[in-house]
Every structure is written in structure tokens, then in C-alpha cells.
Design a protein around this motif. Sequence first.
Motif, short mmCIF file in Angstrom:
data_model
loop_
_atom_site.label_atom_id
_atom_site.label_comp_id
_atom_site.label_asym_id
_atom_site.label_seq_id
_atom_site.Cartn_x
_atom_site.Cartn_y
_atom_site.Cartn_z
N LYS A 190 -4.06 9.68 -11.16
CA LYS A 190 -3.06 8.77 -10.62
C LYS A 190 -3.30 8.44 -9.16
N ALA A 248 2.60 7.25 -4.98
CA ALA A 248 2.22 8.08 -3.85
C ALA A 248 0.95 7.56 -3.18
N SER A 249 0.00 7.06 -3.98
CA SER A 249 -1.23 6.53 -3.40
C SER A 249 -0.96 5.24 -2.63
N SER A 307 0.70 6.29 0.60
CA SER A 307 -0.26 6.89 1.52
C SER A 307 -1.19 5.84 2.10
N THR A 315 -3.72 11.34 -0.74
CA THR A 315 -3.31 12.21 -1.84
C THR A 315 -4.50 12.53 -2.70
N SER A 332 -5.56 13.99 -6.66
CA SER A 332 -5.06 14.29 -8.00
C SER A 332 -5.31 15.75 -8.32
N ALA A 385 6.45 18.88 -6.62
CA ALA A 385 6.71 17.74 -5.74
C ALA A 385 8.07 17.85 -5.08
N LYS A 404 5.92 10.56 -4.62
CA LYS A 404 5.20 11.38 -5.58
C LYS A 404 6.14 11.96 -6.63
N GLU A 458 6.34 9.42 -9.17
CA GLU A 458 5.05 9.25 -9.82
C GLU A 458 4.77 10.36 -10.81
N GLU A 459 5.22 11.58 -10.51
CA GLU A 459 4.92 12.73 -11.37
C GLU A 459 5.76 12.77 -12.63
#
Length: 367
Positions: A74, A80-81, A84, A91, A93, A238, A309, A312-313
Motif C-alpha cells: 500500500k 498514508a503515502s 507523506s 512510509t 509497507s 496504527a 494510516k 488505510e489499514e
Amino acid sequence: MSENKNYQHPDVQKAENDELEIDWMEILRKIIAIRKTLYKAAGVGMVLGIIIALSIPKQYTVTVTLSPEMNGDKASGGLASLASSFLGGGTSSNNDALNVTLAPDIVSSTPFVLDLFDTRVQTLDGKLDTTLVSYLDEQKQPWWGYVKAAPSLAIGAIKSLLTEEADSTAALNPFQLTEKEATKVKGLRQAITANVEKKTAMTTITVTLQDPKVAAIVADSVVAKLQQYIVDYRIKKAKEDCAYLEELYKERQQEYYDAQSKYAHYFDTNRNIAFQSIRAEQERLQNDMSLAYQVYSQVAQQLQVARAKIQEEKPVFAVVEPATIPLYPSGISRKIILIGIIFLTICITGGWKLFGYSYWLKIKKMI
């Protein structure tokens, strides 16, 4: 002469064939002779089959199919990417310890099964509206099940008279279950199963209970709890990182505000004073304020990445086949059970009359 060694006279071959035919005919005659016994055996088998077929309670099966999100890299396209990249962070993975192949182990685990005990269920006829753990006491079992459980029930009744009754409202302890709780956990493990296809990662949840509506409610509850279990696990780290950065953010923010306040107060107090020492102290306070702001800004960026994140998770589950109330019972039908038992009694009776009884007489004479 050698060519005639295996030669048999036509009359001899005919005699052997006649003997073989006579043997089969003899068996057929014996079957016809004991036909009344076979009729009685069929009657007994019918009665026995009806008793057994009616004693076995109906079971209803509900199947739910899930298609979970495949856990890939991801770092290239997640929230999150993106955060960032805009904020200047990075970040990486990580390999998640929990994947979809563990669904069968999660569903059969003791804490997961115990968590289902308080699920509210309702029977199809509406006569029973209670928790799942109470509904398990209402499920029927064959009469031979009561006979088998009679000794343990008697022992349990004696123990209950000799010992104090445990508080039924006390919280369940997975570390130490009572015999009754362990029996219910075992029963639910057999009633609730999960299978994962390795190639497609499709997860199939199957629930088999005696009431169709209860089976559908439990299947839906199992899916919801399994999804929540995996989501909580995936975002746990997270969330911990985000909570830590929240505290760090507040601390660095307060440090920046303090440094800013000191610089402003010192600057206002010594605005018209031209001493070099005053300017040096002013420059030092300004540097402290700039440094505090840089640290505060970096922590704020990391906090934004951590918040992104969490979202995202969270895994995504697509319910391919939802839980529906089944219209027909599952398992072997009562007609098949009845026919099978009748056929079995006829075969056993016929085998005994044709072969078993004669061998028994021979053995009896030898003894």
C-alpha cells in the motif's frame, strides 16, 4: 499327448455349469423360502427407521461468502503515502501477521465463540427471543443422546447439591470454563465453521443450527464480529502510533507556544534598548522559538500521516453471498434414512438366514 492335458469332456463342462447354475438357483430358492422373514425384517426396519428418522432433529445451514481485500503493498497508493508525499514524510509497507487464511482459527477460538454467547436470536415462529447461549439449551437432541448424557447429568446434579451454585451473571472466563460452558463452546465450534480458498482468498462461513432464522442471525453476527476482529487487529498498531503522536504533538505545541511567548515578552520589554547583550539574548530566544517551531511542524506532519494510516489499514470486505433464512433443512433427508435402515435390516436378516446361521451351527458343533 501334451495337447490333451487340459482337455475336458463336454459332459464334464456341462456338469460344472449345471452345478454352478444349481447353486445360484439354490440361493434364490432359499431367499424365496425366507421371504416371510424378510417381510418381517422390512417391517421391523420400517418401524426402526421411522423412530430414528423422527428422533433426529432437523438442521438448517446458512452459508455466507466473503471476499476480503488482498493485503498488498500500500505504500504506493494509500492515504498514508499520499499524506507523506505532500508533507515530506515516508512510509514503508509491513507484512501483516494477520491474514485471511487465519479466519478458520479465529472463528474456532474460545474468545471468539464466547463473544457470540450474548448474541440476541429469535426463532422463526417468534416464540423464543433470547441470547444464543440460552437458545443452545432449547435445542433438541436424539433420544439416545439423552441416554448417553444421563450419567453425566446425574453426576452434575449430585455435584450441584453438594456445592454452592455459581453466579450465572458472572463474566465468562476463557481461562477457566465450567463443564457446561465448555460443552456449549464445543457445540458452537462444530456448528460454526470457516473455510478459506487459498487461490482466491474467498472466505466461506457456515452455520448449522436447528432453527433457520437463528442460523441466519448467528451467521450474520459471525461475519460482523470476524470483520471487526480483523479491523481492530489491523489498526491497533496504527492507533497506538497515532495516540503517541497526539501526546507528542501537544507537548511540542506547548513548547513552541512557550518559546514564542518568551521571545515576544522579551522583545516588547527591551524594544528601545540598544545593548549588545540584549540583542544577543533576543537572538537566542528567537532561535529557540524557530527550533521549537521546526520540531512542532515535523510532529504535526507525522501526526497527519498516522491519522491517514488508520483509515488505510482498515481492510475492505465484500459480502458476495449474504446470510439468508434457509427454506429447507440440510443434511440427509428422513426418507433416505428410512430407506437405508430398511435395506440394512433386510440385508442383515437375509445374510444371517442364508449364511450366518449355518456357520453358527458348525461352530457350535465344533465347540
